[in-house]
Design an enzyme around this catalytic site. Structure first.
Site, PDB file in Angstrom:
ATOM      1  N   ASN A 127       0.798  -1.227   0.000  1.00 22.84           N
ATOM      2  CA  ASN A 127       0.000   0.000   0.000  1.00 22.84           C
ATOM      3  C   ASN A 127       0.832   1.281   0.000  1.00 22.84           C
ATOM      4  O   ASN A 127       0.422   2.297   0.568  1.00 22.84           O
ATOM      5  CB  ASN A 127      -0.958   0.020   1.201  1.00 22.84           C
ATOM      6  CG  ASN A 127      -2.037  -1.042   1.095  1.00 22.84           C
ATOM      7  OD1 ASN A 127      -2.480  -1.388  -0.002  1.00 22.84           O
ATOM      8  ND2 ASN A 127      -2.438  -1.589   2.234  1.00 22.84           N
ATOM      9  N   LYS A 139       1.586  -8.223 -13.285  1.00 20.98           N
ATOM     10  CA  LYS A 139       1.510  -8.565 -11.868  1.00 20.98           C
ATOM     11  C   LYS A 139       1.738 -10.068 -11.787  1.00 20.98           C
ATOM     12  O   LYS A 139       0.890 -10.861 -12.221  1.00 20.98           O
ATOM     13  CB  LYS A 139       0.121  -8.202 -11.312  1.00 20.98           C
ATOM     14  CG  LYS A 139      -0.009  -8.403  -9.809  1.00 20.98           C
ATOM     15  CD  LYS A 139       0.685  -7.283  -9.042  1.00 20.98           C
ATOM     16  CE  LYS A 139       0.422  -7.413  -7.539  1.00 20.98           C
ATOM     17  NZ  LYS A 139       0.971  -6.276  -6.774  1.00 20.98           N
ATOM     18  N   GLY A 181       3.668  -6.349  -2.515  1.00 18.53           N
ATOM     19  CA  GLY A 181       4.063  -5.883  -1.196  1.00 18.53           C
ATOM     20  C   GLY A 181       5.482  -5.344  -1.210  1.00 18.53           C
ATOM     21  O   GLY A 181       5.914  -4.688  -2.153  1.00 18.53           O
ATOM     22  N   HIS A 224       2.487  10.156  -2.606  1.00 20.69           N
ATOM     23  CA  HIS A 224       1.555  10.891  -1.750  1.00 20.69           C
ATOM     24  C   HIS A 224       2.279  11.998  -0.997  1.00 20.69           C
ATOM     25  O   HIS A 224       2.040  12.239   0.196  1.00 20.69           O
ATOM     26  CB  HIS A 224       0.845   9.938  -0.787  1.00 20.69           C
ATOM     27  CG  HIS A 224      -0.563  10.338  -0.488  1.00 20.69           C
ATOM     28  ND1 HIS A 224      -0.886  11.166   0.556  1.00 20.69           N
ATOM     29  CD2 HIS A 224      -1.742  10.062  -1.100  1.00 20.69           C
ATOM     30  CE1 HIS A 224      -2.187  11.365   0.580  1.00 20.69           C
ATOM     31  NE2 HIS A 224      -2.737  10.700  -0.421  1.00 20.69           N
TER      32      HIS A 224
END
Length: 239
Positions: free
Chosen positions: A19, A44, A117, A175
């Site tokens: 995440n 993926k 991950g 972010h």
């Protein structure tokens, strides 16, 4: 034993943790490549937590075509793949994950492997995400968090990658808002600690998935791509 063909036109997007934004960055980079005229595809290698998690589907939505992403294996438990397979009573073999990923990357132009991950997440048979990237012999873009704590996690991740002879072409602090002192100082400190280019990506509105590509292209420089991806693709720099 015949040595597998080298993947000259592929790279990985890996993360310091789950995440942190790997799928977001992968989708933006794949879309950027496709808008520049290539047949780029996100790969993926294995998806856990499916459904609702479906990273390949997100990349396809962002790029507007199912051709933009693929995932050969999905598992329901939201756990590391090796653990998810054990809980679900399914068999997952590392060689199959590796060989499928290699084949899919080889037929893409270019192929972008999205990690699962963090680097040491178990895939199968005692092998981890970092083993897969090393075995495929492809460079990596490392996605990390922007705030307090990222120095340790990111520097350790870079060290682990380099110990496996994996070239780290860039670090992306996802972010990024610059609202705290830690955020504002982290890019320069990480660049000094790791000797890697460090770029920041602010929060982007993803209510329309197609806006992801425009946002990534606006805020990240062309140098975020490994050099061998940029070479010969002058259209990548076009506005």
């Amino acid at each position: 034993m015949t040595r597998p063909e080298t993947l000259e036109d592929a790279f990985a997007v890996v993360g310091t943790d789950t995440n942190v934004g790997k799928t977001f960055v992968t989708a933006g980079l794949v879309g950027w490549l496709r808008e520049s005229g290539s047949d780029a595809r996100g790969v993926k290698p294995i998806q856990s937590g499916y459904p609702p998690d479906d990273d390949a589907a997100f990349i396809a939505d962002v790029c507007g075509t199912a051709e933009a992403a693929t995932c050969p294996r999905r598992l329901e438990p939201a756990l590391a793949p090796a653990v998810a397979a054990d809980v679900a009573g399914e068999t997952v073999e590392y060689e199959t994950i590796r060989d499928d990923a290699r084949a899919l990357l080889a037929e893409s132009n270019p192929g972008v492997l999205e990690g699962v991950g963090g680097l040491r997440v178990p895939l199968a048979d005692g092998r981890e995400v970092i083993d897969l990237v090393a075995d495929l012999e492809i460079p990596a873009v490392l996605v990390a968090r922007s705030g307090l704590g990222t120095l340790n996690h990111t520097a350790l991740s870079v060290s682990a990658l380099r110990k496996r002879d994996i070239d780290v072409s860039a670090i992306v602090l996802n972010h990024y808002e610059g609202e705290t002192l830690a955020e504002r100082t982290n890019p320069d400190v990480l660049a000094e600690m790791t000797d890697c280019p460090v770029y920041t990506l602010p929060p982007l509105d993803v209510s329309d998935p197609s806006d992801v590509v425009a946002g990534v292209r606006k805020h990240l420089p062309l140098d975020v791509f490994p050099e061998r991806i940029v070479s010969g693709r002058a259209s990548l720099a076009d506005d």
